[in-house]
Design a protein around this motif. Structure first.
Motif, PDB file in Angstrom:
ATOM      1  N   TYR A 124      33.048  44.773  49.775  1.00 38.21           N
ATOM      2  CA  TYR A 124      32.642  43.400  49.496  1.00 38.21           C
ATOM      3  C   TYR A 124      33.849  42.475  49.334  1.00 38.21           C
ATOM      4  O   TYR A 124      33.918  41.406  49.947  1.00 38.21           O
ATOM      5  CB  TYR A 124      31.775  43.361  48.231  1.00 38.21           C
ATOM      6  CG  TYR A 124      31.381  41.966  47.839  1.00 38.21           C
ATOM      7  CD1 TYR A 124      30.401  41.284  48.549  1.00 38.21           C
ATOM      8  CD2 TYR A 124      32.008  41.325  46.776  1.00 38.21           C
ATOM      9  CE1 TYR A 124      30.050  39.985  48.203  1.00 38.21           C
ATOM     10  CE2 TYR A 124      31.665  40.028  46.421  1.00 38.21           C
ATOM     11  CZ  TYR A 124      30.685  39.363  47.140  1.00 38.21           C
ATOM     12  OH  TYR A 124      30.355  38.076  46.801  1.00 38.21           O
ATOM     13  N   ALA A 125      34.815  42.869  48.535  1.00 38.86           N
ATOM     14  CA  ALA A 125      35.958  42.003  48.216  1.00 38.86           C
ATOM     15  C   ALA A 125      36.876  41.742  49.413  1.00 38.86           C
ATOM     16  O   ALA A 125      37.474  40.673  49.509  1.00 38.86           O
ATOM     17  CB  ALA A 125      36.774  42.619  47.075  1.00 38.86           C
ATOM     18  N   ARG A 141      43.913  46.927  55.233  1.00 36.47           N
ATOM     19  CA  ARG A 141      42.671  46.254  54.823  1.00 36.47           C
ATOM     20  C   ARG A 141      41.456  47.092  55.238  1.00 36.47           C
ATOM     21  O   ARG A 141      40.538  47.306  54.446  1.00 36.47           O
ATOM     22  CB  ARG A 141      42.608  44.868  55.441  1.00 36.47           C
ATOM     23  CG  ARG A 141      41.396  44.066  55.027  1.00 36.47           C
ATOM     24  CD  ARG A 141      41.431  42.688  55.638  1.00 36.47           C
ATOM     25  NE  ARG A 141      40.311  41.860  55.192  1.00 36.47           N
ATOM     26  CZ  ARG A 141      40.135  40.612  55.553  1.00 36.47           C
ATOM     27  NH1 ARG A 141      41.007  40.025  56.359  1.00 36.47           N
ATOM     28  NH2 ARG A 141      39.088  39.934  55.104  1.00 36.47           N
ATOM     29  N   ASN A 142      41.446  47.593  56.477  1.00 34.24           N
ATOM     30  CA  ASN A 142      40.329  48.401  56.949  1.00 34.24           C
ATOM     31  C   ASN A 142      40.179  49.697  56.165  1.00 34.24           C
ATOM     32  O   ASN A 142      39.058  50.137  55.896  1.00 34.24           O
ATOM     33  CB  ASN A 142      40.474  48.686  58.442  1.00 34.24           C
ATOM     34  CG  ASN A 142      40.232  47.451  59.284  1.00 34.24           C
ATOM     35  OD1 ASN A 142      39.537  46.520  58.870  1.00 34.24           O
ATOM     36  ND2 ASN A 142      40.820  47.431  60.463  1.00 34.24           N
ATOM     37  N   LEU A 143      41.298  50.329  55.807  1.00 33.09           N
ATOM     38  CA  LEU A 143      41.238  51.546  54.988  1.00 33.09           C
ATOM     39  C   LEU A 143      40.587  51.257  53.633  1.00 33.09           C
ATOM     40  O   LEU A 143      39.785  52.048  53.139  1.00 33.09           O
ATOM     41  CB  LEU A 143      42.639  52.107  54.762  1.00 33.09           C
ATOM     42  CG  LEU A 143      43.275  52.863  55.910  1.00 33.09           C
ATOM     43  CD1 LEU A 143      44.733  53.157  55.603  1.00 33.09           C
ATOM     44  CD2 LEU A 143      42.522  54.159  56.175  1.00 33.09           C
ATOM     45  N   LEU A 144      40.952  50.131  53.046  1.00 35.30           N
ATOM     46  CA  LEU A 144      40.382  49.765  51.750  1.00 35.30           C
ATOM     47  C   LEU A 144      38.900  49.421  51.876  1.00 35.30           C
ATOM     48  O   LEU A 144      38.087  49.815  51.034  1.00 35.30           O
ATOM     49  CB  LEU A 144      41.165  48.608  51.136  1.00 35.30           C
ATOM     50  CG  LEU A 144      42.633  48.922  50.809  1.00 35.30           C
ATOM     51  CD1 LEU A 144      43.361  47.655  50.373  1.00 35.30           C
ATOM     52  CD2 LEU A 144      42.756  50.009  49.774  1.00 35.30           C
ATOM     53  N   ILE A 145      38.523  48.714  52.925  1.00 37.05           N
ATOM     54  CA  ILE A 145      37.116  48.377  53.164  1.00 37.05           C
ATOM     55  C   ILE A 145      36.289  49.652  53.309  1.00 37.05           C
ATOM     56  O   ILE A 145      35.155  49.732  52.824  1.00 37.05           O
ATOM     57  CB  ILE A 145      36.980  47.481  54.422  1.00 37.05           C
ATOM     58  CG1 ILE A 145      37.524  46.080  54.122  1.00 37.05           C
ATOM     59  CG2 ILE A 145      35.531  47.409  54.894  1.00 37.05           C
ATOM     60  CD1 ILE A 145      37.654  45.195  55.359  1.00 37.05           C
ATOM     61  N   ALA A 146      36.861  50.665  53.963  1.00 36.41           N
ATOM     62  CA  ALA A 146      36.152  51.929  54.189  1.00 36.41           C
ATOM     63  C   ALA A 146      35.824  52.660  52.888  1.00 36.41           C
ATOM     64  O   ALA A 146      34.959  53.550  52.887  1.00 36.41           O
ATOM     65  CB  ALA A 146      36.975  52.825  55.111  1.00 36.41           C
ATOM     66  N   ARG A 147      36.432  52.286  51.786  1.00 35.37           N
ATOM     67  CA  ARG A 147      36.090  52.882  50.493  1.00 35.37           C
ATOM     68  C   ARG A 147      34.667  52.514  50.085  1.00 35.37           C
ATOM     69  O   ARG A 147      34.064  53.162  49.254  1.00 35.37           O
ATOM     70  CB  ARG A 147      37.054  52.405  49.401  1.00 35.37           C
ATOM     71  CG  ARG A 147      38.451  52.940  49.546  1.00 35.37           C
ATOM     72  CD  ARG A 147      39.349  52.379  48.474  1.00 35.37           C
ATOM     73  NE  ARG A 147      40.675  52.962  48.516  1.00 35.37           N
ATOM     74  CZ  ARG A 147      41.667  52.623  47.706  1.00 35.37           C
ATOM     75  NH1 ARG A 147      41.479  51.688  46.778  1.00 35.37           N
ATOM     76  NH2 ARG A 147      42.842  53.204  47.808  1.00 35.37           N
ATOM     77  N   GLY A 148      34.152  51.425  50.660  1.00 36.41           N
ATOM     78  CA  GLY A 148      32.789  50.990  50.374  1.00 36.41           C
ATOM     79  C   GLY A 148      32.684  50.244  49.054  1.00 36.41           C
ATOM     80  O   GLY A 148      33.681  49.917  48.405  1.00 36.41           O
ATOM     81  N   GLY A 149      31.455  49.948  48.653  1.00 36.28           N
ATOM     82  CA  GLY A 149      31.172  49.289  47.379  1.00 36.28           C
ATOM     83  C   GLY A 149      31.936  48.004  47.176  1.00 36.28           C
ATOM     84  O   GLY A 149      31.986  47.143  48.058  1.00 36.28           O
TER      85      GLY A 149
END
Length: 88
Positions: free
Chosen positions: A50-51, A38-46
């Motif tokens: 948000y999601a 989840r944190n890796l995906l959040i780090a993608r930004g944008g």
């Protein structure tokens, strides 16, 4: 290590995708968790940030079983993200 990601309902709509294969780095004794994914995906930004934001109501599943962020994942596993569901 490759894992399969699945996104459902409003999470899928926000991200514009229902699934993805994610390749994670692995070390000799490196374990990954659902929370790290989840944190890796959040780090993608944008839209990803948000999601999947930490303060957002979000459910997670590992191999189609509800789980928490500390659940360890392995090669070929499925991790899914979706909003809580209410019924009536």
């Amino acid at each position: 290590m490759k894992i399969n990601l699945r996104f459902f309902a409003s999470v899928r709509e926000l991200l514009g995708t229902a699934q993805e294969v994610l390749v994670l780095e692995e070390g000799a004794v490196r374990l990954h968790t659902v929370g790290e994914v989840r944190n890796l995906l959040i780090a993608r930004g944008g839209k990803w940030e948000y999601a999947l934001a930490q303060g957002r109501a979000l459910r997670m599943a590992h191999n189609q079983v509800m789980c928490d962020a500390d659940t360890v994942i392995g090669e070929g596993d499925e991790v899914a993200f979706f909003p809580p569901v209410t019924g009536g």
